[in-house]
Design a protein around this motif. Structure first.
Motif, PDB file in Angstrom:
ATOM      1  N   CYS A  26       0.896  -1.214   0.069  1.00 29.89           N
ATOM      2  CA  CYS A  26      -0.174  -0.035  -0.013  1.00 29.89           C
ATOM      3  C   CYS A  26       0.972   1.198  -0.151  1.00 29.89           C
ATOM      4  O   CYS A  26       0.630   2.118  -0.731  1.00 29.89           O
ATOM      5  CB  CYS A  26      -0.636   0.135   1.204  1.00 29.89           C
ATOM      6  N   SER A  27       2.024   1.228   0.728  1.00 28.45           N
ATOM      7  CA  SER A  27       2.873   2.528   0.756  1.00 28.45           C
ATOM      8  C   SER A  27       3.256   2.569  -0.462  1.00 28.45           C
ATOM      9  O   SER A  27       3.935   3.935  -0.962  1.00 28.45           O
ATOM     10  CB  SER A  27       3.697   2.235   1.949  1.00 28.45           C
ATOM     11  N   LEU A  29       2.330   1.951  -3.515  1.00 30.78           N
ATOM     12  CA  LEU A  29       1.360   2.323  -4.386  1.00 30.78           C
ATOM     13  C   LEU A  29       1.191   3.568  -4.113  1.00 30.78           C
ATOM     14  O   LEU A  29       0.905   4.464  -5.249  1.00 30.78           O
ATOM     15  CB  LEU A  29       0.240   1.321  -4.475  1.00 30.78           C
ATOM     16  N   CYS A  30       0.982   4.062  -2.852  1.00 28.89           N
ATOM     17  CA  CYS A  30       0.991   5.555  -2.195  1.00 28.89           C
ATOM     18  C   CYS A  30       2.071   6.390  -3.167  1.00 28.89           C
ATOM     19  O   CYS A  30       1.659   7.475  -3.873  1.00 28.89           O
ATOM     20  CB  CYS A  30       0.859   5.567  -1.068  1.00 28.89           C
ATOM     21  N   CYS A  31       3.242   5.895  -3.052  1.00 31.39           N
ATOM     22  CA  CYS A  31       4.431   6.710  -3.450  1.00 31.39           C
ATOM     23  C   CYS A  31       4.332   6.643  -5.042  1.00 31.39           C
ATOM     24  O   CYS A  31       4.495   7.867  -5.611  1.00 31.39           O
ATOM     25  CB  CYS A  31       5.708   6.077  -2.924  1.00 31.39           C
ATOM     26  N   ASP A  34       1.803   9.299  -6.397  1.00 33.53           N
ATOM     27  CA  ASP A  34       1.919  10.605  -5.775  1.00 33.53           C
ATOM     28  C   ASP A  34       2.447  11.596  -6.982  1.00 33.53           C
ATOM     29  O   ASP A  34       3.363  11.470  -7.464  1.00 33.53           O
ATOM     30  CB  ASP A  34       3.010  10.835  -4.540  1.00 33.53           C
ATOM     31  N   LYS A  40      -1.435   6.697 -11.466  1.00 30.61           N
ATOM     32  CA  LYS A  40      -2.717   6.628 -10.620  1.00 30.61           C
ATOM     33  C   LYS A  40      -3.630   5.813 -11.627  1.00 30.61           C
ATOM     34  O   LYS A  40      -4.273   4.739 -11.408  1.00 30.61           O
ATOM     35  CB  LYS A  40      -3.355   7.856 -10.639  1.00 30.61           C
ATOM     36  N   VAL A  52      -5.821  -2.785  -2.910  1.00 32.40           N
ATOM     37  CA  VAL A  52      -5.724  -2.149  -1.469  1.00 32.40           C
ATOM     38  C   VAL A  52      -7.031  -2.278  -0.585  1.00 32.40           C
ATOM     39  O   VAL A  52      -6.664  -2.480   0.832  1.00 32.40           O
ATOM     40  CB  VAL A  52      -5.571  -0.430  -1.899  1.00 32.40           C
ATOM     41  N   GLY A  68      -2.078   2.723   5.692  1.00 29.84           N
ATOM     42  CA  GLY A  68      -1.380   2.781   4.385  1.00 29.84           C
ATOM     43  C   GLY A  68      -2.265   2.691   3.379  1.00 29.84           C
ATOM     44  O   GLY A  68      -2.027   3.266   2.159  1.00 29.84           O
ATOM     45  N   ALA A  72      -3.080   5.459   0.479  1.00 30.95           N
ATOM     46  CA  ALA A  72      -2.923   4.971  -0.887  1.00 30.95           C
ATOM     47  C   ALA A  72      -4.123   5.414  -1.789  1.00 30.95           C
ATOM     48  O   ALA A  72      -4.185   6.094  -2.918  1.00 30.95           O
ATOM     49  CB  ALA A  72      -2.612   3.445  -1.198  1.00 30.95           C
ATOM     50  N   GLN A  75      -4.097   9.117  -2.609  1.00 30.96           N
ATOM     51  CA  GLN A  75      -3.503   9.756  -3.656  1.00 30.96           C
ATOM     52  C   GLN A  75      -3.835   9.072  -4.916  1.00 30.96           C
ATOM     53  O   GLN A  75      -4.103   9.829  -6.021  1.00 30.96           O
ATOM     54  CB  GLN A  75      -1.994   8.841  -3.624  1.00 30.96           C
TER      55      GLN A  75
END
Length: 100
Positions: A26-27, A29-31, A34, A40, A52, A68, A72, A75
């Motif tokens: 999850c982290s 994918l978030c990064c 971003d 995205k 997620v 997380g 995600a 974002q």
């Protein structure tokens, strides 16, 4: 991000029972999402929203996974109306509220 999104989603899919893998997935994918509109869209197209939400649902007792996941989803939804609609349609609002 060439290949990164696919690799993260493959790891999340293969290791659904491992909270740490889900948290870091999850982290990641978030990064990757971003400030990157292409990522995205690619994350959503490759099943990232579903991944997620599945992680958040399965690992409710491991607080860093829902946290997380919320980051995600935030974002993925940022400045992307299609992802916002897909997150809502897949139960994302309920998942975020459950994580609170």
């Amino acid at each position: 991000a060439e290949g990164g999104i696919t690799a993260v989603l493959a790891a999340m899919s293969k290791h659904t029972d491992h909270a740490d893998v889900q948290e870091h997935g999850c982290s990641a994918l978030c990064c990757l999402a971003d400030k990157n509109d292409d990522n995205k869209a690619k994350i959503a197209a490759e099943g990232g929203i579903t991944a997620v939400l599945a992680a958040m649902s399965k690992h409710t007792s491991h607080a860093d996974v829902p946290k997380g996941g919320c980051l995600a989803l935030g974002q993925l939804a940022s400045i992307n109306d299609e992802n916002k609609a897909n997150i809502a349609a897949e139960g994302g609002i309920t998942a975020v509220l459950a994580a609170m």
